[in-house]
Each structure stands twice: as C-alpha cells, then as structure tokens.
Design a protein around this motif. Structure first.
Motif, PDB file in Angstrom:
ATOM      1  N   LEU A  51       0.828  -1.197   0.000  1.00 31.12           N
ATOM      2  CA  LEU A  51       0.000   0.000   0.000  1.00 31.12           C
ATOM      3  C   LEU A  51       0.868   1.255   0.000  1.00 31.12           C
ATOM      4  O   LEU A  51       0.602   2.225  -0.732  1.00 31.12           O
ATOM      5  CB  LEU A  51      -0.923  -0.002   1.218  1.00 31.12           C
ATOM      6  CG  LEU A  51      -1.868   1.202   1.357  1.00 31.12           C
ATOM      7  CD1 LEU A  51      -2.821   1.264   0.167  1.00 31.12           C
ATOM      8  CD2 LEU A  51      -2.641   1.122   2.674  1.00 31.12           C
ATOM      9  N   SER A  52       1.939   1.231   0.813  1.00 26.39           N
ATOM     10  CA  SER A  52       2.855   2.374   0.877  1.00 26.39           C
ATOM     11  C   SER A  52       3.541   2.591  -0.463  1.00 26.39           C
ATOM     12  O   SER A  52       3.694   3.737  -0.917  1.00 26.39           O
ATOM     13  CB  SER A  52       3.894   2.151   1.975  1.00 26.39           C
ATOM     14  OG  SER A  52       4.819   3.209   2.021  1.00 26.39           O
ATOM     15  N   LEU A  53       3.965   1.497  -1.116  1.00 26.95           N
ATOM     16  CA  LEU A  53       4.596   1.614  -2.425  1.00 26.95           C
ATOM     17  C   LEU A  53       3.643   2.206  -3.454  1.00 26.95           C
ATOM     18  O   LEU A  53       4.026   3.038  -4.276  1.00 26.95           O
ATOM     19  CB  LEU A  53       5.089   0.241  -2.891  1.00 26.95           C
ATOM     20  CG  LEU A  53       6.366  -0.301  -2.244  1.00 26.95           C
ATOM     21  CD1 LEU A  53       6.603  -1.741  -2.674  1.00 26.95           C
ATOM     22  CD2 LEU A  53       7.567   0.564  -2.629  1.00 26.95           C
ATOM     23  N   VAL A  59       2.187   9.379  -5.736  1.00 22.41           N
ATOM     24  CA  VAL A  59       2.557  10.752  -5.368  1.00 22.41           C
ATOM     25  C   VAL A  59       3.781  11.202  -6.162  1.00 22.41           C
ATOM     26  O   VAL A  59       3.861  12.345  -6.641  1.00 22.41           O
ATOM     27  CB  VAL A  59       2.817  10.857  -3.854  1.00 22.41           C
ATOM     28  CG1 VAL A  59       3.394  12.219  -3.493  1.00 22.41           C
ATOM     29  CG2 VAL A  59       1.535  10.614  -3.076  1.00 22.41           C
ATOM     30  N   ALA A  60       4.776  10.313  -6.317  1.00 25.14           N
ATOM     31  CA  ALA A  60       5.994  10.651  -7.054  1.00 25.14           C
ATOM     32  C   ALA A  60       5.679  11.007  -8.502  1.00 25.14           C
ATOM     33  O   ALA A  60       6.147  12.035  -9.023  1.00 25.14           O
ATOM     34  CB  ALA A  60       6.978   9.486  -6.998  1.00 25.14           C
ATOM     35  N   TYR A 181      12.910  12.213  -5.717  1.00 20.98           N
ATOM     36  CA  TYR A 181      11.924  11.680  -4.776  1.00 20.98           C
ATOM     37  C   TYR A 181      12.298  10.254  -4.355  1.00 20.98           C
ATOM     38  O   TYR A 181      12.333   9.923  -3.163  1.00 20.98           O
ATOM     39  CB  TYR A 181      10.562  11.713  -5.476  1.00 20.98           C
ATOM     40  CG  TYR A 181       9.372  11.242  -4.671  1.00 20.98           C
ATOM     41  CD1 TYR A 181       8.442  12.157  -4.195  1.00 20.98           C
ATOM     42  CD2 TYR A 181       9.132   9.889  -4.432  1.00 20.98           C
ATOM     43  CE1 TYR A 181       7.323  11.740  -3.490  1.00 20.98           C
ATOM     44  CE2 TYR A 181       8.025   9.464  -3.732  1.00 20.98           C
ATOM     45  CZ  TYR A 181       7.118  10.381  -3.259  1.00 20.98           C
ATOM     46  OH  TYR A 181       6.019   9.954  -2.567  1.00 20.98           O
ATOM     47  N   VAL A 182      12.601   9.419  -5.333  1.00 22.90           N
ATOM     48  CA  VAL A 182      12.920   8.016  -5.059  1.00 22.90           C
ATOM     49  C   VAL A 182      14.216   7.885  -4.258  1.00 22.90           C
ATOM     50  O   VAL A 182      14.317   7.064  -3.344  1.00 22.90           O
ATOM     51  CB  VAL A 182      13.009   7.221  -6.378  1.00 22.90           C
ATOM     52  CG1 VAL A 182      13.576   5.829  -6.144  1.00 22.90           C
ATOM     53  CG2 VAL A 182      11.633   7.129  -7.031  1.00 22.90           C
ATOM     54  N   SER A 188      15.623   7.149   3.396  1.00 20.73           N
ATOM     55  CA  SER A 188      14.905   7.331   4.665  1.00 20.73           C
ATOM     56  C   SER A 188      13.946   6.196   4.986  1.00 20.73           C
ATOM     57  O   SER A 188      13.635   5.954   6.150  1.00 20.73           O
ATOM     58  CB  SER A 188      14.126   8.643   4.630  1.00 20.73           C
ATOM     59  OG  SER A 188      13.089   8.586   3.654  1.00 20.73           O
ATOM     60  N   GLY A 189      13.451   5.515   3.952  1.00 19.46           N
ATOM     61  CA  GLY A 189      12.487   4.442   4.176  1.00 19.46           C
ATOM     62  C   GLY A 189      11.050   4.902   4.179  1.00 19.46           C
ATOM     63  O   GLY A 189      10.144   4.098   4.417  1.00 19.46           O
ATOM     64  N   THR A 190      10.787   6.180   3.925  1.00 19.79           N
ATOM     65  CA  THR A 190       9.416   6.680   3.883  1.00 19.79           C
ATOM     66  C   THR A 190       9.243   7.624   2.704  1.00 19.79           C
ATOM     67  O   THR A 190      10.125   8.448   2.425  1.00 19.79           O
ATOM     68  CB  THR A 190       9.041   7.412   5.187  1.00 19.79           C
ATOM     69  OG1 THR A 190       7.767   8.055   5.035  1.00 19.79           O
ATOM     70  CG2 THR A 190      10.073   8.456   5.560  1.00 19.79           C
ATOM     71  N   TRP A 191       8.112   7.532   2.012  1.00 22.16           N
ATOM     72  CA  TRP A 191       7.890   8.395   0.853  1.00 22.16           C
ATOM     73  C   TRP A 191       7.592   9.827   1.268  1.00 22.16           C
ATOM     74  O   TRP A 191       7.621  10.737   0.434  1.00 22.16           O
ATOM     75  CB  TRP A 191       6.775   7.851  -0.040  1.00 22.16           C
ATOM     76  CG  TRP A 191       5.443   7.632   0.609  1.00 22.16           C
ATOM     77  CD1 TRP A 191       4.949   6.471   1.101  1.00 22.16           C
ATOM     78  CD2 TRP A 191       4.407   8.614   0.797  1.00 22.16           C
ATOM     79  NE1 TRP A 191       3.674   6.659   1.595  1.00 22.16           N
ATOM     80  CE2 TRP A 191       3.320   7.972   1.416  1.00 22.16           C
ATOM     81  CE3 TRP A 191       4.299   9.971   0.509  1.00 22.16           C
ATOM     82  CZ2 TRP A 191       2.144   8.627   1.759  1.00 22.16           C
ATOM     83  CZ3 TRP A 191       3.128  10.642   0.845  1.00 22.16           C
ATOM     84  CH2 TRP A 191       2.071   9.965   1.460  1.00 22.16           C
ATOM     85  N   LEU A 192       7.330  10.056   2.559  1.00 20.77           N
ATOM     86  CA  LEU A 192       7.160  11.418   3.045  1.00 20.77           C
ATOM     87  C   LEU A 192       8.435  12.236   2.810  1.00 20.77           C
ATOM     88  O   LEU A 192       8.382  13.438   2.527  1.00 20.77           O
ATOM     89  CB  LEU A 192       6.815  11.404   4.536  1.00 20.77           C
ATOM     90  CG  LEU A 192       6.466  12.742   5.187  1.00 20.77           C
ATOM     91  CD1 LEU A 192       5.221  13.342   4.551  1.00 20.77           C
ATOM     92  CD2 LEU A 192       6.257  12.562   6.689  1.00 20.77           C
ATOM     93  N   SER A 193       9.561  11.575   2.906  1.00 21.27           N
ATOM     94  CA  SER A 193      10.844  12.211   2.625  1.00 21.27           C
ATOM     95  C   SER A 193      10.926  12.644   1.164  1.00 21.27           C
ATOM     96  O   SER A 193      11.394  13.749   0.848  1.00 21.27           O
ATOM     97  CB  SER A 193      11.985  11.247   2.963  1.00 21.27           C
ATOM     98  OG  SER A 193      13.222  11.730   2.511  1.00 21.27           O
ATOM     99  N   GLY A 194      10.492  11.778   0.265  1.00 26.21           N
ATOM    100  CA  GLY A 194      10.485  12.131  -1.150  1.00 26.21           C
ATOM    101  C   GLY A 194       9.562  13.293  -1.449  1.00 26.21           C
ATOM    102  O   GLY A 194       9.872  14.156  -2.281  1.00 26.21           O
TER     103      GLY A 194
END
Length: 678
Positions: A51-53, A59-60, A181-182, A188-194
């Motif tokens: 789901l996170s991916l 979003v990316a 973004y990637v 970081s392990g989280t897409w919030l960082s991207g």
C-alpha cells in the motif's frame, strides 16, 4: 529421555565491518517479537508495504508531472511562446541553446534522415572554410534522436517541431523530480521524505533549475539521467539484494550513466567526482567490498598504506592523462586548466580564454544571496543540521574502521553509528560534500548541488537513524517519540512551504509577459532577405548562434568553446572590439572567408562588467595595450597606435570605408560588408 542442553558461543566474525554487523543486527531485531518468537514476513506488514509503495509511487509520478506542467506554463507565460513568430521563438533560444537547436532544425529540414546525418558529419556551415564532424565535436545526439522520432511518429499534423522539442525537455523534468523523490525515499524508508524533497526542489526553483529559460542547454538533458543514476546506485548499495534486482539495478546504472555521458560535454568531470566519492568510501572501508591488504593491521600501518595508495593513484592518473594527451595531441581542455590555475591564485594570467571565464559570473564563486534564498524555505538550515550530524558520525566511524576498533565494539554502539555506515547514506554524504565544494567554487555547477541538497536534507529529517541518534544522545529515546518526530517535523515543514509559497506560485502562473526584442528580429530578417545563402558572417559567439538558427548562414565562430582552434579563431574575430588598424582587422576577417561582420554596441560600449573584465579590456590586455578609462594598468602595457576599431569605423573615415561598407544599422547592431579587394 535425556534432555541435552546445547550451548552456543557467539563471537564477532573477523574482518566484518560495523555496517555489515549493524545491518544484520537491525534485521534480526525487526523480525523478532517481544516474546522472543520470530514473526512471519507474510503478515499485515507485507500488505502495508504494498500500500505504501502504491501511494508513494502515485505521489511521485503526480509531483513529477505537476513540475513538468509548472515549468512549461512559466515558459509560455513569460514569452507568450504560442503567439510569437517563428523567428522570435528561435531568438528566445539564446547563445549556445540556439546553436544546439539549429541542428535539430537542420535534421528536420533535410530531405531524408541519411542526408541530415551526412550534413552533420560533414558540416561546413558551423565554421567557415572548415568541414567538421558535429556528432564528434558536440553532444547533439539528443537532437538527432528527437528529429528522427518526430519524422517517424504520426504527430506532424498535431504538434509543431519546436513544441515536440521543448515538451520533451519539460517531460525530463518529471523524470528528474521522480528520481530525486525516489532517492530520498530509498535513504529514509518513507515516501514522506520524497514528498519533502520534491517540494523543496519546486519552491527553490531559481536555484535548482533554469530549464524554463535555457531549454536546450546540455545540463537540462543530462541532470535527469544523473539523478536516475544516483538513485540506482543508492539502491544498489542495499544489502541482501536478490540477484534479479541487482542485475536490473546495474542495468539502470549503465543506461543512465551512458545517457548522461552522451548528453553533456562536461560529463567527464562529473564522472571523475563520482569516482573520487567511491574511492574515498573504499579507502575509509565504508563500502560492502572484500577486505584488502592495505586495510589490515594497526591504525598507523593502515594510514601509511592508505597515504601511499592515494599518492600512487593520483600520480598514475596524472601520468596516464598526460601520456594520452601527448600521444593523441589533445588540447581541448587546456583552457579549463588555465582558468582553474588563475581562479585559485596560482599566478595571474593574460590568457584571453582564461580571463573570459574568470570574468563571467557563472564561473565565479557562489553568491551569498543564494544561501539567503535557500534559508527562506528552511532547506539550508535543515541541510546543515543533517550534514553536521552525519559528518561527525562519519569521522568517528571512519576512525573506528581504520583503527580496527569497530570489530570489538558493543551492539549499542553499532546501532548508534548505523546511519553513516550504510553504504547508500555514506555515498550520498560524500556526494553532497564534493559537489558542494564544486558549487561553492563555480556558480554554474550549483544545480548539481542544490537538487541533491533537497534529497539529503529531506532524507535526514525523515530518517529513523538520524533522529534515533539525536534522541539517544540526549537520553530521550523511545520508539514512540522517534515515530512522532520523524513524521511531525517534515509535515510541519510541508505545511510551512504550502502556506508561504503556494500563493506566490499561483500569482506567478497568472503573470503574463511577452517576448520583445525588435532589434534582433529586424537583424535576422535583414540577413535572411539581403545576404546570399552561402554568406560568411562574423560577430560575437552568442549572436552568431542565433544567426545560424534563424538564417542558416555560415559562421566564423560559435559558442561551443571546447576546441582549441575555435578559441583562437574567436579571439581573432573579436579584434573588431580591440585597438587595431582597419588593415589588420580586414586581413583577419578575410582569412576566415568573412563577407559580413556584425558589431554590437552592447559589447563596444559595455557597462555590464567593471573595468578589467569588459571584453575590450580583455583584448587590450592580451594584445599588450593599456585599458580605457581611469584606473591602474600593468607597467609593461603600452598605448596602442590605433583607436578602437568598433568606435572608429562608425565615423566613415576613408581608411575604413575602403575595406568596410555599412549595409545595415539599428539601435543595437551595425552590419558591415567587407570589400572584395585586398
């Protein structure tokens, strides 16, 4: 039945680095429940990961496309590109941008692809009296590819060639943002960082890209592929990669590196910097490679071996470089070394080419107002915070690796130092330091640094390792606090950026301007209508690129400054702005087959640069003449016997009119036709 207790003894393996032990330890911790039982990987965590991916990937892609549309809209609003004439569109491609785009136009105007390629391989229009291989001299493979693609795709009825070209460049901005973004997400392990990295890239657009007003510039083609390469290398440094994933990642590294090298003439310097990054990390034992002999023994023994190893590599590099240049008679980058020598204070120079670079703002030091703009978005503060923490830990862990103490430290210490020793994080740390030094010394290279700054700062603010280390250092660490702070800080920054900059971006999108350069348009139209198609035209490098694009006439020189003979030719053509006799200038121009010469008042009476950096001053110094105006001159400079050519020719004196006849004039330009007699 006898119950046999089996006791096992656990010890550290010899030769294993802190990073490898730490990653294994963390992996084991993640897979063990509080009661000591190993949890199954096929649990709800796998569903959450998918789901996170999905959400992060969506979003990316969305942010990438929005960035592409954003810069395309800014370009349209700034020039009213859809409404202006074709000649005005072409003039908007300033300096070398126009030169590169001219080859795309030339390929499309050819009767066939084969004829277009033949015209580029045996080009006799870019430099008069010479036949050169454009594909060998310049990085224009992308223009060739796009022209062929435009020919074979059924889009000619719906999309003009110029729009196909600029939309491709704006589309690469989407790839650029997705790659940034990637990379941040991987670290970081989280897409919030991207998400934060992409926001910072957009809100700092002035310092992260210039694609909307220098579209065909080589860096706008190359940097998206460079960002993809960094993302692929970051992923490649992950431990326990499956063989298929590793092969696909290596393929991505190869393809992105190939495309990056193909599209930018300065790729060799970037590749050198990246090789230096990997070399430093390998010397400090921060890469997942096998131990080498130089890394064995006590600290003093290792340092001595490391010193001689570095010295040997540098000496061999210089020797091989000098040998190859001497054998192949390569002198294309000679001006760069002269420029660097003068820039860093290893002696003053009167070399025209070196001084031409030294006086250009783009090749000067990074201005301080850059940091003010980056601080306004909180990017610079966050970057310094993350950089300081990681640099300190990197120094500590490098010392541990070299001294051998890393093999006997406790698991608590290993866990604290994990962030620096992860190869991907260590690679990006050294990457940002070296490219930061490059940007600080040369402003034009800041776009390499500022975009990666967005990645590095966002990664640190969303990293469990960075915040874990901070909380443990102040004895406030709990898993709950760690989770809250690594998500709360980036969310607060995102809200701040949205509230402060989104209204301004909306207003910027509503500002409508129009391209306006009537003098240049008038000049191009006159040349096209009143000169033969095979006429040879001399002038400044920047203007002649537009002349080639708009009129197709033959040039004496152009802005692609990497060839030694072209640099010498340009210096000779520029004597029209020096203190030379009309006979000298005429003979020089005629030696290049010149029929017309264009003089620009903006160069002849230049005020943009201070005394000593005006083009006419550089020519005077190179010719051994004193400069105009109040100020000091070097004692060995002498007064010229002749007045400045570009000023004196306008007086229509007989000594000038016998060689030059004015055939066109407006507020900015003066065109003179050269007499046919000697």
């Amino acid at each position: 039945m006898k119950v046999i207790d089996i006791m096992t003894t656990i010890r550290h393996r010899k030769g294993i680095k802190v990073s490898e032990v730490a990653e294994d330890h963390l992996t084991q911790e993640k897979n063990v429940k509080p009661d000591g039982r190993v949890r199954s990987v096929f649990t709800g965590g796998k569903l959450w990961k998918r789901l996170s991916l999905t959400v992060g990937g969506t979003v990316a892609i969305s942010l990438g496309l929005l960035t592409s549309v954003y810069v395309a809209t800014l370009h349209e609003n700034d020039l009213w590109f859809s409404n202006i004439k074709e000649v005005e569109r072409e003039i908007s491609f300033r300096t070398e941008c126009g030169l590169y785009y001219s080859y795309y136009k030339e390929m499309l105007q050819a009767t066939s692809i084969q004829q277009g390629l033949h015209g580029l391989i045996y080009d006799n229009k870019t430099e008069s009296l010479r036949t050169i291989n454009i594909l060998e001299r310049m990085n224009v493979y992308q223009e060739v590819f796009l022209s062929i693609l435009y020919r074979i795709l059924p889009i000619q009825k719906y999309l003009e060639p110029v729009y196909f070209y600029i939309y491709t460049l704006f589309g690469l901005q989407a790839l650029y943002v997705i790659a940034l973004y990637v990379t941040s997400w991987l670290l970081s392990g989280t897409w919030l960082s991207g998400l934060l990295a992409a926001f910072w890239y957009i809100t700092n657009r002035i310092d992260t890209t210039r694609v909307e007003f220098t579209i065909p510039l080589r860096e706008n083609w190359a940097l998206p592929f460079f960002a993809v390469q960094i993302a692929a290398i970051t992923y490649l440094f992950r431990s326990h990669l499956q063989p298929l994933h590793e092969k696909l990642t290596l393929l991505a590294v190869f393809i992105s590196t190939f495309l990056f090298s193909l599209t930018w003439q300065f790729n060799q310097f970037m590749m050198l910097m990246q090789a230096l990054v990997l070399f430093i990390l390998d010397c400090l034992d921060m890469l997942p490679t096998k131990k080498k002999n130089m890394k064995m023994g006590c600290l003093l023994n290792r340092l001595v071996k490391l010193f001689f190893h570095v010295l040997m590599v540098l000496c061999l590099t210089l020797l091989v470089n000098s040998f190859i240049k001497k054998i192949l008679n390569l002198e294309s980058d000679e001006h760069i070394f002269k420029f660097l020598k003068a820039k860093f204070g290893f002696g003053a120079t009167r070399d025209f080419d070196a001084n031409l670079y030294l006086c250009e703002e783009a090749f000067g030091l990074l201005p301080f107002n850059t940091f003010a703009r980056l601080s306004d978005t909180l990017l610079f503060y966050a970057y310094l915070f993350v950089l300081l923490l990681m640099a300190i830990e990197a120094a500590v862990v490098a010392f541990q690796n070299l001294s051998g103490s890393a093999n006997v430290q406790s698991m608590d210490k290993i866990e604290i130092s994990t962030i620096v020793l992860k190869p991907g994080a260590a690679y990006n740390l050294m990457h940002t330091i070296l490219f930061g030094c490059l940007a600080l010394s040369t402003m034009r290279m800041k776009y390499l640094w500022t975009s990666h700054m967005c990645v590095f700062a966002s990664f640190g603010l969303c990293s469990t390792e960075v915040w874990g280390f901070v909380l443990k250092s102040v004895r406030l660490y709990t898993p709950q606090r760690l989770c809250v702070i690594r998500h709360l800080v980036p969310i607060i920054i995102l809200l701040y950026l949205s509230c402060k900059f989104c209204p301004g971006m909306v207003d910027e999108l509503s500002e409508l301007r129009e391209f306006y350069d009537p003098d240049t348009v008038e000049l191009m139209n006159w040349i096209k209508s009143n000169t033969p198609k095979k006429a040879v035209i001399a002038g400044s490098m920047q203007l002649l690129a537009g002349v080639k694009l708009c009129t197709g006439r033959i040039l004496t020189n152009h802005p692609h400054y990497e060839d030694k003979s072209l640099r010498e030719r340009t210096k000779q053509v520029y004597q029209v702005y020096a203190k030379r006799s009309p006979e000298d200038v005429y003979s020089i121009l005629k030696s290049f087959g010149t029929n017309y010469v264009i003089l620009e008042d903006s160069i002849c009476y230049e005020r943009r640069h201070s005394r000593g950096c005006r083009l006419r001053d550089l020519l005077d110094i190179a010719n051994g003449h004193v400069m105009d105006g109040l100020g000091k001159n070097e004692p060995d400079l002498k007064a010229s016997l002749y007045p400045r050519f570009c000023e004196e020719i306008k007086k229509n004196l007989s000594s000038y009119s016998m060689y030059f006849t004015r055939v066109f004039q407006n507020k900015t330009f003066h065109v003179y036709k050269l007499a046919k007699h000697k």
